[in-house]
Design a protein around this motif. Structure first.
Motif, PDB file in Angstrom:
ATOM      1  N   TYR A  48       3.315   5.730  -3.098  1.00 52.99           N
ATOM      2  CA  TYR A  48       4.575   6.374  -3.497  1.00 52.99           C
ATOM      3  C   TYR A  48       5.287   5.470  -4.513  1.00 52.99           C
ATOM      4  O   TYR A  48       6.132   4.652  -4.144  1.00 52.99           O
ATOM      5  N   ASP A  73       2.350   3.524  12.648  1.00 49.19           N
ATOM      6  CA  ASP A  73       3.070   4.799  12.683  1.00 49.19           C
ATOM      7  C   ASP A  73       3.804   5.025  14.000  1.00 49.19           C
ATOM      8  O   ASP A  73       4.430   6.057  14.211  1.00 49.19           O
ATOM      9  N   SER A 108       0.833  -1.208   0.000  1.00 48.61           N
ATOM     10  CA  SER A 108       0.000   0.000   0.000  1.00 48.61           C
ATOM     11  C   SER A 108       0.865   1.254   0.000  1.00 48.61           C
ATOM     12  O   SER A 108       0.514   2.265  -0.618  1.00 48.61           O
ATOM     13  N   LYS A 109       2.038   1.200   0.665  1.00 47.99           N
ATOM     14  CA  LYS A 109       2.966   2.333   0.599  1.00 47.99           C
ATOM     15  C   LYS A 109       3.526   2.493  -0.804  1.00 47.99           C
ATOM     16  O   LYS A 109       3.675   3.609  -1.306  1.00 47.99           O
ATOM     17  N   ARG A 111      11.658   5.121   3.597  1.00 50.19           N
ATOM     18  CA  ARG A 111      10.233   5.293   3.864  1.00 50.19           C
ATOM     19  C   ARG A 111       9.551   3.982   4.261  1.00 50.19           C
ATOM     20  O   ARG A 111       8.388   3.985   4.690  1.00 50.19           O
ATOM     21  N   LEU A 112      10.258   2.879   4.120  1.00 53.83           N
ATOM     22  CA  LEU A 112       9.717   1.570   4.477  1.00 53.83           C
ATOM     23  C   LEU A 112      10.297   1.076   5.797  1.00 53.83           C
ATOM     24  O   LEU A 112      11.473   1.285   6.082  1.00 53.83           O
ATOM     25  N   ASP A 150       4.970  -1.255   8.339  1.00 54.37           N
ATOM     26  CA  ASP A 150       4.500  -0.376   7.270  1.00 54.37           C
ATOM     27  C   ASP A 150       2.998  -0.140   7.303  1.00 54.37           C
ATOM     28  O   ASP A 150       2.474   0.607   6.484  1.00 54.37           O
TER      29      ASP A 150
END
Length: 321
Positions: free
Chosen positions: A22, A270, A17-18, A32-33, A267
């Motif tokens: 992106y 948060d 989904s990330k 970012r992962l 992932d």
């Protein structure tokens, strides 16, 4: 510290989904992962399940978006030089004896199937092997765990369960309502799992499992994947790796030593458990477990319990030519 890393199976991450949000993300080592190829290698991850999750923030769930994440998995996760795709019972014989790193594909919530069982069949043919019925709220198949009415399955949802039992698609109840859980326990002729849930007796979040639910999973030889989201580990949402031992201890007290595995939720979270911020921290967690439990049990929780479930329950390629 151990010289040799313990092998790890993780039954839930939300990398795809990330990647859909992106498109320039690089699975190898992108900051970012949480879960990257480099961190999986450092942590001894031998099997990772990648969930297809369609965030409501990106609009109405659609089958097109499901296909988009399957394509990302094919290109960026198991493409040339990538992980090995685990789809069949016969392949599950290999991971225990080789250095291969395997990847499974799951669907978290059937919203994107749009109530169409033909789309479910297409997902199976495209390599999806596990299906989570809901994500917290109601969809066309069933109610999620945060749906206030706590309903069970719709008629179309019951047809979906029947199809899963026929096809060999594994079922996951981590976001399913209590009523749905117990209805599925009656409907399903095959064991199912809670891929990323903890013990409600230790942390009372509604996403965690009651003792009765854990008992039902023990009785059917299902599995429970420990979740590393702090809010599911400790009341108050601040947790250390040591706090997961409370969930392990409680589940073992119920008789679930052979049911426990991992479902990190990397992932998809948060905030992170201190000491378990990404897959590269698994060796330290393994050493923590070894200070408290026999090696055979620890190996089971980290890898073997997941593998024995797949060997027993994945569909056979010989009957799915």
């Amino acid at each position: 510290m151990r010289e040799e890393k313990l092998r790890v199976a993780d039954f839930h991450c939300d990398v795809l989904s990330k990647m859909q949000a992106y498109p320039d993300i690089n699975f190898t080592n992108d900051s970012r992962l949480d879960c990257t190829a480099e961190r999986m290698d450092a942590g001894g991850v031998a099997l990772q399940c990648f969930a297809i999750y369609l965030s409501a923030a990106r609009g109405r769930p659609s089958f097109e978006s499901v296909l988009g994440q399957i394509d990302l998995f094919r290109q960026k996760i198991v493409g040339p030089g990538g992980l090995q795709w685990l789809r069949w019972k016969e392949e599950s014989e290999s991971p225990v004896n080789t250095a291969t790193t395997w990847a499974m594909l799951s669907l978290e919530g059937v919203d994107g199937l749009e109530g169409n069982l033909f789309y479910a069949q297409l997902c199976f043919e495209l390599g999806v092997r596990m299906l989570g019925v809901t994500w917290n709220y109601a969809n066309w198949a069933a109610d999620g765990v945060l749906e206030q009415r706590n309903g069970g399955f719709t008629e179309k949802g019951r047809q979906l369960v029947e199809w899963c039992n026929r096809s060999g698609m594994l079922l996951d109840v981590s976001h399913l309502s209590q009523a749905g859980f117990w209805e599925l326990a009656e409907l399903s002729v095959r064991p199912f799992i809670a891929s990323h849930s903890n013990a409600a007796a230790i942390c009372g979040h509604p996403r965690n499992l009651s003792d009765a639910q854990i008992g039902a999973l023990i009785a059917m030889d299902g599995r429970v994947g420990l979740n590393f989201f702090p809010w599911f580990v400790c009341d108050g949402g601040k947790a250390r790796a040591e706090d997961l031992l409370k969930h392990i201890e409680h589940m073992c007290s119920l008789g679930a030593a052979k049911q426990i595995m991992f479902g990190s939720d990397f992932d998809g979270i948060d905030t992170w458990v201190e000491g378990l911020e990404h897959p590269g921290r698994y060796p330290e967690f393994g050493n923590l477990l070894l200070r408290h439990y026999p090696e055979e049990l620890v190996k089971g929780w980290m890898y073997d319990n997941a593998l024995t479930f797949l060997r027993a329950n994945l569909p056979s390629e010989s009957v799915n030519p």
